[in-house]
Every structure is written in structure tokens, then in C-alpha cells.
Design a protein around this motif. Structure first.
Motif, mmCIF file in Angstrom:
data_model
loop_
_atom_site.group_PDB
_atom_site.id
_atom_site.type_symbol
_atom_site.label_atom_id
_atom_site.label_comp_id
_atom_site.label_asym_id
_atom_site.label_seq_id
_atom_site.Cartn_x
_atom_site.Cartn_y
_atom_site.Cartn_z
ATOM 1 N N THR A 1 33.834 43.386 53.410
ATOM 2 C CA THR A 1 32.525 44.015 53.239
ATOM 3 C C THR A 1 32.090 44.045 51.766
ATOM 4 O OG1 THR A 1 33.564 46.191 53.095
ATOM 5 C CG2 THR A 1 32.810 45.461 55.277
ATOM 6 N N SER A 2 30.791 44.251 51.566
ATOM 7 C CA SER A 2 30.253 44.230 50.202
ATOM 8 C C SER A 2 30.796 45.374 49.352
ATOM 9 C CB SER A 2 28.723 44.292 50.249
ATOM 10 O OG SER A 2 28.288 45.465 50.893
ATOM 11 N N ASN A 3 31.228 46.474 49.993
ATOM 12 C CA ASN A 3 31.770 47.561 49.172
ATOM 13 C C ASN A 3 33.132 47.204 48.589
ATOM 14 O OD1 ASN A 3 32.564 47.880 51.934
ATOM 15 N ND2 ASN A 3 33.367 49.919 51.457
ATOM 16 N N ALA A 4 33.797 46.155 49.116
ATOM 17 C CA ALA A 4 35.034 45.649 48.495
ATOM 18 C C ALA A 4 34.710 45.051 47.127
ATOM 19 C CB ALA A 4 35.693 44.604 49.387
ATOM 20 N N LEU A 5 33.634 44.274 47.062
ATOM 21 C CA LEU A 5 33.225 43.704 45.773
ATOM 22 C C LEU A 5 32.801 44.809 44.803
ATOM 23 C CD1 LEU A 5 32.451 41.461 43.805
ATOM 24 C CD2 LEU A 5 30.317 41.157 45.071
ATOM 25 N N ALA A 6 32.058 45.781 45.310
ATOM 26 C CA ALA A 6 31.623 46.895 44.447
ATOM 27 C C ALA A 6 32.826 47.637 43.871
ATOM 28 C CB ALA A 6 30.729 47.846 45.241
ATOM 29 N N ARG A 7 33.833 47.904 44.718
ATOM 30 C CA ARG A 7 35.046 48.600 44.268
ATOM 31 C C ARG A 7 35.810 47.744 43.259
ATOM 32 N NH1 ARG A 7 39.757 51.368 46.055
ATOM 33 N NH2 ARG A 7 40.944 51.519 44.114
ATOM 34 N N PHE A 8 35.915 46.454 43.532
ATOM 35 C CA PHE A 8 36.611 45.511 42.640
ATOM 36 C C PHE A 8 35.954 45.493 41.251
ATOM 37 C CE2 PHE A 8 36.419 41.032 41.098
ATOM 38 C CZ PHE A 8 37.755 40.850 40.754
ATOM 39 N N LEU A 9 34.626 45.422 41.212
ATOM 40 C CA LEU A 9 33.913 45.391 39.930
ATOM 41 C C LEU A 9 34.085 46.716 39.180
ATOM 42 C CD1 LEU A 9 30.582 43.655 41.048
ATOM 43 C CD2 LEU A 9 32.483 42.616 39.806
ATOM 44 N N LEU A 10 34.013 47.818 39.925
ATOM 45 C CA LEU A 10 34.162 49.136 39.311
ATOM 46 C C LEU A 10 35.567 49.331 38.752
ATOM 47 C CD1 LEU A 10 32.727 51.909 38.898
ATOM 48 C CD2 LEU A 10 33.749 52.603 41.074
ATOM 49 N N GLU A 11 36.564 48.948 39.527
ATOM 50 C CA GLU A 11 37.970 49.112 39.135
ATOM 51 C C GLU A 11 38.292 48.352 37.848
ATOM 52 O OE1 GLU A 11 42.037 50.301 40.720
ATOM 53 O OE2 GLU A 11 40.011 50.867 41.278
ATOM 54 N N ASN A 12 37.674 47.184 37.713
ATOM 55 C CA ASN A 12 37.977 46.331 36.567
ATOM 56 C C ASN A 12 36.933 46.415 35.452
ATOM 57 O OD1 ASN A 12 40.444 44.540 37.295
ATOM 58 N ND2 ASN A 12 39.212 44.547 39.167
ATOM 59 N N HIS A 13 35.973 47.363 35.606
ATOM 60 C CA HIS A 13 34.913 47.538 34.599
ATOM 61 C C HIS A 13 34.223 46.209 34.318
ATOM 62 C CE1 HIS A 13 36.754 51.442 34.079
ATOM 63 N NE2 HIS A 13 37.901 50.853 33.818
ATOM 64 N N LEU A 14 33.873 45.527 35.394
ATOM 65 C CA LEU A 14 33.347 44.164 35.286
ATOM 66 C C LEU A 14 31.875 44.115 35.606
ATOM 67 C CD1 LEU A 14 35.967 41.999 37.175
ATOM 68 C CD2 LEU A 14 35.588 42.025 34.746
ATOM 69 N N GLU A 15 31.226 43.119 35.046
ATOM 70 C CA GLU A 15 29.927 42.713 35.550
ATOM 71 C C GLU A 15 29.986 41.270 36.015
ATOM 72 O OE1 GLU A 15 26.834 43.449 32.812
ATOM 73 O OE2 GLU A 15 26.954 45.620 32.994
ATOM 74 N N GLU A 16 30.725 40.428 35.265
ATOM 75 C CA GLU A 16 30.672 39.015 35.604
ATOM 76 C C GLU A 16 32.027 38.311 35.627
ATOM 77 O OE1 GLU A 16 27.728 36.876 33.466
ATOM 78 O OE2 GLU A 16 26.162 38.336 33.861
ATOM 79 N N LYS A 17 32.985 38.697 34.812
ATOM 80 C CA LYS A 17 34.229 37.921 34.695
ATOM 81 C C LYS A 17 35.173 38.248 35.850
ATOM 82 C CE LYS A 17 33.904 37.299 29.716
ATOM 83 N NZ LYS A 17 34.499 37.546 28.402
ATOM 84 N N VAL A 18 34.845 37.723 36.986
ATOM 85 C CA VAL A 18 35.538 38.067 38.226
ATOM 86 C C VAL A 18 36.890 37.389 38.316
ATOM 87 C CG1 VAL A 18 35.436 37.746 40.740
ATOM 88 C CG2 VAL A 18 33.423 38.557 39.497
ATOM 89 N N TRP A 19 36.954 36.128 37.919
ATOM 90 C CA TRP A 19 38.098 35.286 38.254
ATOM 91 C C TRP A 19 39.422 35.812 37.697
ATOM 92 C CZ3 TRP A 19 38.905 32.363 42.036
ATOM 93 C CH2 TRP A 19 39.975 31.478 42.046
ATOM 94 N N GLU A 20 39.406 36.355 36.456
ATOM 95 C CA GLU A 20 40.654 36.774 35.813
ATOM 96 C C GLU A 20 41.132 38.143 36.287
ATOM 97 O OE1 GLU A 20 37.887 36.015 34.229
ATOM 98 O OE2 GLU A 20 38.241 34.143 33.130
#
Length: 290
Positions: A41-60
């Protein structure tokens, strides 16, 4: 919490599962043959971005362990349901922005085929997530004046169909706008060859009322098939090139499925299909508005 079975996705908020998954779930309920799967679900991506303090550098970045556990459990459940320990899946974006009025992000995001193990599955999910921030998506969003952040991305994971023939169907003629004609483009192997424009498919134009068929033989120079993992190009034989890839029976079945889909949506439809052992699978269906 972070995954939903495909057959239940039409009970979810469309922002949580995305348009593609929502519509396919509706078709499962209507008894169309849709490959089984689940949605991250889309909230998985939201949680992932929040956890890693990310906006764009997803891959690492590292995926939170609860999300990984949910995806692993859903993957194992899908293997059990299909009774395939060596299950091959397709990993595709399912964003609420993929079928907007006046704009479509379909084809802008990443799709990964023939994924067989969990590390590859997690890499593929991250590739889909990463594509949300690609230059191609940014440029398209700017051109259409759309804020992509308002349309979160889910990821759809489905059993792969190792297609004998695949293609696309329009339940109205997209060139002439004639709503009484069905247009089918089909070729051997996986549909990626047609969608990406690297093969000249066979073309069929069918009159809904009269059943008349106009056929045009395509070159079908090559086909996309599964490699050990992922896909590869393979040459078609002269015999394959010189005959139509769809039999009359398959063509009739496709026309009947298309009419049923159009009746369900109450709109002209754009369909991606795969045929394996004479079974027609609906891989995607979206309304087409004129």
C-alpha cells in the motif's frame, strides 16, 4: 498493515492501493480471469520516506522491518495460494495518478517482470518507489500542472503469466473514434514488446454489430520472453511471422471479453491482455474517455 490481497483491494481507499489495483480487484469480483496478487500500500512508501528522512534518494535507504515482514508474508501467502514454490511475479506501480482526466501517468513508472526471490522482490518495490521521483515523471507532472505528491504510489505484485500471445485492445477505434469497432494489436510473447513499440504487431479491427474482421499482418520481428530472471528478446521464426498470432477462436473470445468489460465500465475500455494455453488473462483495464 502494509499489504492488501488483490481480491480485497476494491474495498480500500483508491489512494491507498492505486487505480490499477483497484480496477483489477473489481474485475476479480466480476469473475474475469486476473492473475492473483497483492498490493504494497501507499502508506508503506510514506512510512519508508518518513523513517529515512527522505524525499528522493530511495535506492540507498533501508526498508523498515515491519514493511519487509508484511511483504514477505504476503509473498509466501501468494506462493501457497498458487501452489508454486518457484513463483514468478510482476512488480508494477499502482498510483492514483495513472488514469486522471486529461493526464495519465501510465507508462511513466517502473515495471519489473519475472521476479522470483525475496531480495529481488524488495529491490523491485524500491525501483517502483524510485520511479516516482524520476526526471521523466517530474517533467510530465510539470507539463500537466499536477502535484504528484497528491497521488501516492502503491505497488502491485501479481503472478506472472508467461504469455504465448499478448497485446492491447481498444473497445473503440482510437484513430477514427468509431465506438462500433474494436481494435486489437497482438504479438507473440510478453506485451512489453508492443507497449514499448519495438515490434510491429498483428492488427485486427472488428465490427461489434456485424462481427466483420479486418486483419493486417504485422512483422512480429521478435518477442519478449522470460530469462532466468527478468526478460530477454528472442527471434520469431519465419513461420510465426507469416501467420496471424491469434486464432479465430481466440479473437472471438477476446471480442466477447472486451464487450463484457465495456458493459461493466459503461465506457470504452483500453485493455492489456495475455493468452496462455488458450486462457485469456486481463492484466490491466482502464476506461477510455473521448
Amino acid at each position: 498493515m502494509y499489504t492488501v490481497a488483490l481480491q480485497s483491494a476494491d474495498q480500500e481507499d483508491i489512494l491507498r492501493v492505486g487505480t490499477k489495483a483497484f480496477q483489477l480487484a473489481q474485475l476479480v469480483k466480476e469473475k474475469f480471469r486476473v492473475p492473483p496478487g497483492f498490493i504494497v500500500t501507499s502508506n508503506a512508501l510514506a512510512r519508508f520516506l518518513l523513517e529515512n528522512h527522505l524525499e528522493e534518494k530511495v535506492w540507498e535507504a533501508t526498508v523498515p522491518s515491519e514493511i519487509e515482514r508484511d511483504i514477505a508474508a504476503a509473498f509466501e501467502q501468494l506462493k501457497a495460494e498458487t501452489n508454486e514454490s518457484d513463483l514468478s511475479v510482476a512488480v508494477r506501480s499502482s498510483s492514483a495518478a495513472e488514469d486522471l482526466q486529461g493526464a495519465s501517468f501510465a507508462g511513466q513508472y517502473e515495471s519489473i517482470l519475472n521476479v522470483k526471490d525475496f531480495p529481488h522482490l524488495m529491490d523491485s518495490v524500491k525501483m517502483c518507489w524510485s520511479s516516482l521521483f524520476s526526471d521523466r515523471v517530474k517533467q510530465y507532472a510539470q507539463q500537466k500542472k499536477i502535484a504528484v505528491e497528491n497521488y501516492p504510489m502503491a505497488v502491485l505484485i501479481q503472478r506472472c503469466i508467461e504469455a504465448d500471445v499478448s497485446g492491447v485492445v481498444f473497445s473503440m477505434n482510437p484513430v477514427t473514434q468509431n465506438k462500433e469497432e474494436i481494435v486489437i494489436n497482438a504479438s507473440y510473447g510478453l506485451g512489453e514488446a508492443i507497449v514499448s513499440g519495438i515490434v510491429t504487431p498483428d492488427s485486427f479491427v472488428v465490427s461489434k454489430q456485424l462481427g466483420n474482421v479486418r486483419k493486417e499482418l504485422g512483422c512480429k520481428e521478435m518477442k519478449m520472453v522470460y530469462a532466468q530472471t527478468g526478460v530477454k528478446e528472442a527471434e520469431t521464426t519465419m513461420e510465426e511471422q507469416d501467420r496471424f498470432c491469434l486464432t479465430d477462436e481466440q479473437l472471438l473470445s477476446l471480442v466477447n471479453e472486451t464487450k463484457k468489460l465495456e458493459s461493466f465500465y459503461q465506457h470504452p475500455v483500453d485493455i492489456e491482455f495475455a493468452i496462455k494455453a488458450d486462457h485469456i488473462y486481463i492484466l490491466q483495464a482502464r476506461p477510455v474517455t473521448t
